[in-house]
Design a protein around this motif. Structure first.
Motif, PDB file in Angstrom:
ATOM      1  N   UNK A 178       0.829  -1.205   0.000  1.00 39.65           N
ATOM      2  CA  UNK A 178       0.000   0.000   0.000  1.00 39.65           C
ATOM      3  C   UNK A 178       0.864   1.256   0.000  1.00 39.65           C
ATOM      4  N   UNK A 179       1.983   1.232   0.709  1.00 36.45           N
ATOM      5  CA  UNK A 179       2.904   2.377   0.676  1.00 36.45           C
ATOM      6  C   UNK A 179       3.341   2.660  -0.752  1.00 36.45           C
ATOM      7  N   UNK A 180       3.596   1.605  -1.524  1.00 32.98           N
ATOM      8  CA  UNK A 180       3.985   1.787  -2.935  1.00 32.98           C
ATOM      9  C   UNK A 180       2.846   2.399  -3.741  1.00 32.98           C
ATOM     10  N   UNK A 181       1.634   1.944  -3.517  1.00 34.05           N
ATOM     11  CA  UNK A 181       0.490   2.474  -4.260  1.00 34.05           C
ATOM     12  C   UNK A 181       0.262   3.955  -3.931  1.00 34.05           C
ATOM     13  N   UNK A 182       0.421   4.338  -2.687  1.00 36.76           N
ATOM     14  CA  UNK A 182       0.242   5.746  -2.312  1.00 36.76           C
ATOM     15  C   UNK A 182       1.379   6.598  -2.869  1.00 36.76           C
ATOM     16  N   UNK A 183       2.590   6.040  -2.884  1.00 33.21           N
ATOM     17  CA  UNK A 183       3.714   6.772  -3.475  1.00 33.21           C
ATOM     18  C   UNK A 183       3.485   6.998  -4.961  1.00 33.21           C
ATOM     19  N   UNK A 184       2.891   6.028  -5.649  1.00 28.34           N
ATOM     20  CA  UNK A 184       2.571   6.189  -7.066  1.00 28.34           C
ATOM     21  C   UNK A 184       1.614   7.356  -7.300  1.00 28.34           C
ATOM     22  N   UNK A 185       0.848   7.714  -6.285  1.00 28.51           N
ATOM     23  CA  UNK A 185      -0.071   8.845  -6.377  1.00 28.51           C
ATOM     24  C   UNK A 185       0.608  10.162  -6.028  1.00 28.51           C
ATOM     25  N   UNK A 186       1.907  10.108  -5.792  1.00 30.07           N
ATOM     26  CA  UNK A 186       2.665  11.316  -5.494  1.00 30.07           C
ATOM     27  C   UNK A 186       2.649  11.726  -4.045  1.00 30.07           C
ATOM     28  N   UNK A 187       2.260  10.800  -3.158  1.00 22.81           N
ATOM     29  CA  UNK A 187       2.242  11.116  -1.731  1.00 22.81           C
ATOM     30  C   UNK A 187       3.614  10.871  -1.110  1.00 22.81           C
ATOM     31  N   UNK A 188       4.018  11.757  -0.223  1.00 25.63           N
ATOM     32  CA  UNK A 188       5.142  11.459   0.653  1.00 25.63           C
ATOM     33  C   UNK A 188       4.661  10.401   1.645  1.00 25.63           C
ATOM     34  N   UNK A 189       5.526   9.437   1.973  1.00 30.05           N
ATOM     35  CA  UNK A 189       5.072   8.305   2.777  1.00 30.05           C
ATOM     36  C   UNK A 189       5.966   8.108   4.000  1.00 30.05           C
ATOM     37  N   UNK A 190       5.327   8.037   5.159  1.00 31.44           N
ATOM     38  CA  UNK A 190       6.006   7.665   6.399  1.00 31.44           C
ATOM     39  C   UNK A 190       5.715   6.200   6.671  1.00 31.44           C
ATOM     40  N   UNK A 191       6.769   5.416   6.757  1.00 30.11           N
ATOM     41  CA  UNK A 191       6.631   3.981   6.984  1.00 30.11           C
ATOM     42  C   UNK A 191       6.950   3.680   8.442  1.00 30.11           C
ATOM     43  N   UNK A 192       5.985   3.127   9.153  1.00 30.37           N
ATOM     44  CA  UNK A 192       6.150   2.814  10.566  1.00 30.37           C
ATOM     45  C   UNK A 192       6.088   1.311  10.759  1.00 30.37           C
ATOM     46  N   UNK A 193       6.960   0.799  11.622  1.00 31.96           N
ATOM     47  CA  UNK A 193       6.961  -0.634  11.901  1.00 31.96           C
ATOM     48  C   UNK A 193       8.113  -1.002  12.806  1.00 31.96           C
ATOM     49  N   UNK A 194       8.239  -2.304  13.045  1.00 29.74           N
ATOM     50  CA  UNK A 194       9.245  -2.791  13.972  1.00 29.74           C
ATOM     51  C   UNK A 194      10.524  -3.262  13.295  1.00 29.74           C
ATOM     52  N   UNK A 195      10.460  -3.517  11.999  1.00 31.19           N
ATOM     53  CA  UNK A 195      11.611  -4.084  11.299  1.00 31.19           C
ATOM     54  C   UNK A 195      12.292  -2.991  10.485  1.00 31.19           C
ATOM     55  N   UNK A 196      13.184  -2.275  11.143  1.00 31.45           N
ATOM     56  CA  UNK A 196      13.776  -1.082  10.550  1.00 31.45           C
ATOM     57  C   UNK A 196      14.498  -1.327   9.236  1.00 31.45           C
ATOM     58  N   UNK A 197      15.239  -2.425   9.144  1.00 33.47           N
ATOM     59  CA  UNK A 197      15.972  -2.695   7.902  1.00 33.47           C
ATOM     60  C   UNK A 197      15.007  -2.912   6.740  1.00 33.47           C
ATOM     61  N   UNK A 255      11.911  -1.757   6.559  1.00 37.73           N
ATOM     62  CA  UNK A 255      11.285  -0.466   6.261  1.00 37.73           C
ATOM     63  C   UNK A 255      12.151   0.336   5.303  1.00 37.73           C
ATOM     64  N   UNK A 256      13.449   0.347   5.568  1.00 33.88           N
ATOM     65  CA  UNK A 256      14.357   1.122   4.711  1.00 33.88           C
ATOM     66  C   UNK A 256      14.471   0.508   3.316  1.00 33.88           C
ATOM     67  N   UNK A 257      14.389  -0.823   3.234  1.00 32.55           N
ATOM     68  CA  UNK A 257      14.383  -1.467   1.916  1.00 32.55           C
ATOM     69  C   UNK A 257      13.157  -1.041   1.113  1.00 32.55           C
ATOM     70  N   UNK A 258      11.991  -1.018   1.771  1.00 29.14           N
ATOM     71  CA  UNK A 258      10.772  -0.570   1.097  1.00 29.14           C
ATOM     72  C   UNK A 258      10.932   0.884   0.667  1.00 29.14           C
ATOM     73  N   UNK A 259      11.436   1.716   1.565  1.00 27.62           N
ATOM     74  CA  UNK A 259      11.577   3.146   1.272  1.00 27.62           C
ATOM     75  C   UNK A 259      12.457   3.383   0.052  1.00 27.62           C
ATOM     76  N   UNK A 260      13.506   2.564  -0.101  1.00 27.66           N
ATOM     77  CA  UNK A 260      14.410   2.751  -1.240  1.00 27.66           C
ATOM     78  C   UNK A 260      13.725   2.470  -2.571  1.00 27.66           C
ATOM     79  N   UNK A 261      12.621   1.754  -2.560  1.00 29.30           N
ATOM     80  CA  UNK A 261      11.910   1.458  -3.808  1.00 29.30           C
ATOM     81  C   UNK A 261      10.866   2.514  -4.154  1.00 29.30           C
ATOM     82  N   UNK A 262      10.660   3.488  -3.292  1.00 26.53           N
ATOM     83  CA  UNK A 262       9.594   4.464  -3.510  1.00 26.53           C
ATOM     84  C   UNK A 262      10.136   5.715  -4.207  1.00 26.53           C
ATOM     85  N   UNK A 263       9.406   6.233  -5.180  1.00 21.26           N
ATOM     86  CA  UNK A 263       9.886   7.384  -5.953  1.00 21.26           C
ATOM     87  C   UNK A 263       9.523   8.726  -5.334  1.00 21.26           C
ATOM     88  N   UNK A 264       9.358   8.756  -4.018  1.00 20.52           N
ATOM     89  CA  UNK A 264       8.919   9.974  -3.334  1.00 20.52           C
ATOM     90  C   UNK A 264       9.744  10.150  -2.071  1.00 20.52           C
TER      91      UNK A 264
END
Length: 294
Positions: free
Chosen positions: A28-47, A49-58
């Motif tokens: 869902x973070x990817x889908x919202x990023x595709x809409x041009x939203x800045x995305x804050x990813x919250x969770x317990x698995x920091x590494x 989270x950062x892997x997901x963040x690196x794939x987002x174009x925002x």
């Protein structure tokens, strides 16, 4: 600030997604990023989270935080505002599950499911509510078809998902005159680590096998995320993933007796001593949540 509505209304706004390290949250973070939203990813698995963040174009931020920790979540909300701006969309997605007979369940594990799924959702809503009110934003509570009709061997998960449905309905009524939308996502079987782990356990696999063919189908996580993202676009009060679930809503009074009938036929051959051990928290995400990621 004007009320966020439609894909264009999401452009350059901030979204928060909890449980964003994997599964529905990451998709869902990817889908919202595709809409041009800045995305804050919250969770317990920091590494992760950062892997997901690196794939987002925002622009993103990653916050390693336990949704049940009120003080930590307050700090996370402040950090999101500082780094990305006050959020206009908040998705309470973080969730875990465990399976097995209630009478033999570990009280600590059972309670942890309630704390993460229900109390964690309430904490998420509480800390981000001021921003959502100021932005006339949208809060999406990820529930489950477990809120439609509870099944045996999943008592904590079913109780928590029925609870978050009621919580979101109550919150929606409170905010009805304040321009902030509240939606409930009814999510069916999804191809996540949690569900794949559940299918490794005999009782849970057998119970699902006795559901009608269409009802036991598992959907790709990207498909589920696309349905949820469209719900965000439209600020829907109810998001059905898959959409055919909307037709099940009027039938909800029939589900408990139907589940009881199936259980009477199925459970006796599965309930021999030692046949139904507790699963513990399911999937890698559940293991990360065992003690708040510590």
């Amino acid at each position: 600030m004007s009320r966020v509505h439609g894909v264009q209304g999401l452009l350059n706004r901030t979204a928060v997604v909890t449980g964003a390290a994997r599964g529905i949250g990451a998709a869902l973070a990817r889908k919202l990023a595709e809409r041009g939203m800045r995305v804050a990813l919250l969770g317990l698995e920091g590494d992760l989270l950062r892997e997901v963040a690196r794939t987002l174009p925002v622009q993103t931020c990653c916050l390693d935080v336990d949704v049940t920790d009120e003080a930590a979540m307050e700090r996370a909300a402040a950090a999101v505002g500082d780094l990305l701006g006050a959020p206009s969309v908040v998705v309470a997605n973080a969730g875990i599950a465990e399976g097995g007979p209630f009478g033999f369940s570990d009280p600590v594990t059972w309670r942890r499911v309630i704390e993460v799924n229900l109390c964690g959702s309430a904490t998420t809503a509480r800390v981000f509510l001021p921003a959502l009110l100021s932005n006339r934003g949208y809060y999406l509570q990820v529930a489950s078809t477990a809120a439609f009709g509870s099944v045996p061997m999943m008592s904590a998960y079913c109780a928590s998902k029925a609870g978050v449905e009621s919580f979101a309905q109550s919150l929606r009524a409170e905010l009805a005159t304040q321009g902030t939308g509240v939606g409930i996502a009814y999510v069916h079987w999804t191809d996540t680590d949690m569900i794949r782990d559940a299918d490794q356990h005999t009782a849970l696999r057998e119970l699902r096998a006795h559901m009608p063919p269409g009802a036991r189908r598992t959907y790709p996580v990207t498909t589920i995320a696309a349905w949820l993202a469209r719900g965000v676009d439209r600020r829907l009060p109810a998001v059905y993933a898959p959409p055919w679930l909307r037709y099940a809503q009027p039938l909800r009074p029939l589900f408990p007796p139907a589940v009881a009938a199936v259980s009477r036929r199925t459970l006796p051959r599965l309930t021999a001593p030692g046949q139904l051990p507790s699963t513990g928290l399911l999937g890698p995400g559940g293991q990360a949540a065992r003690s708040g990621g510590r």
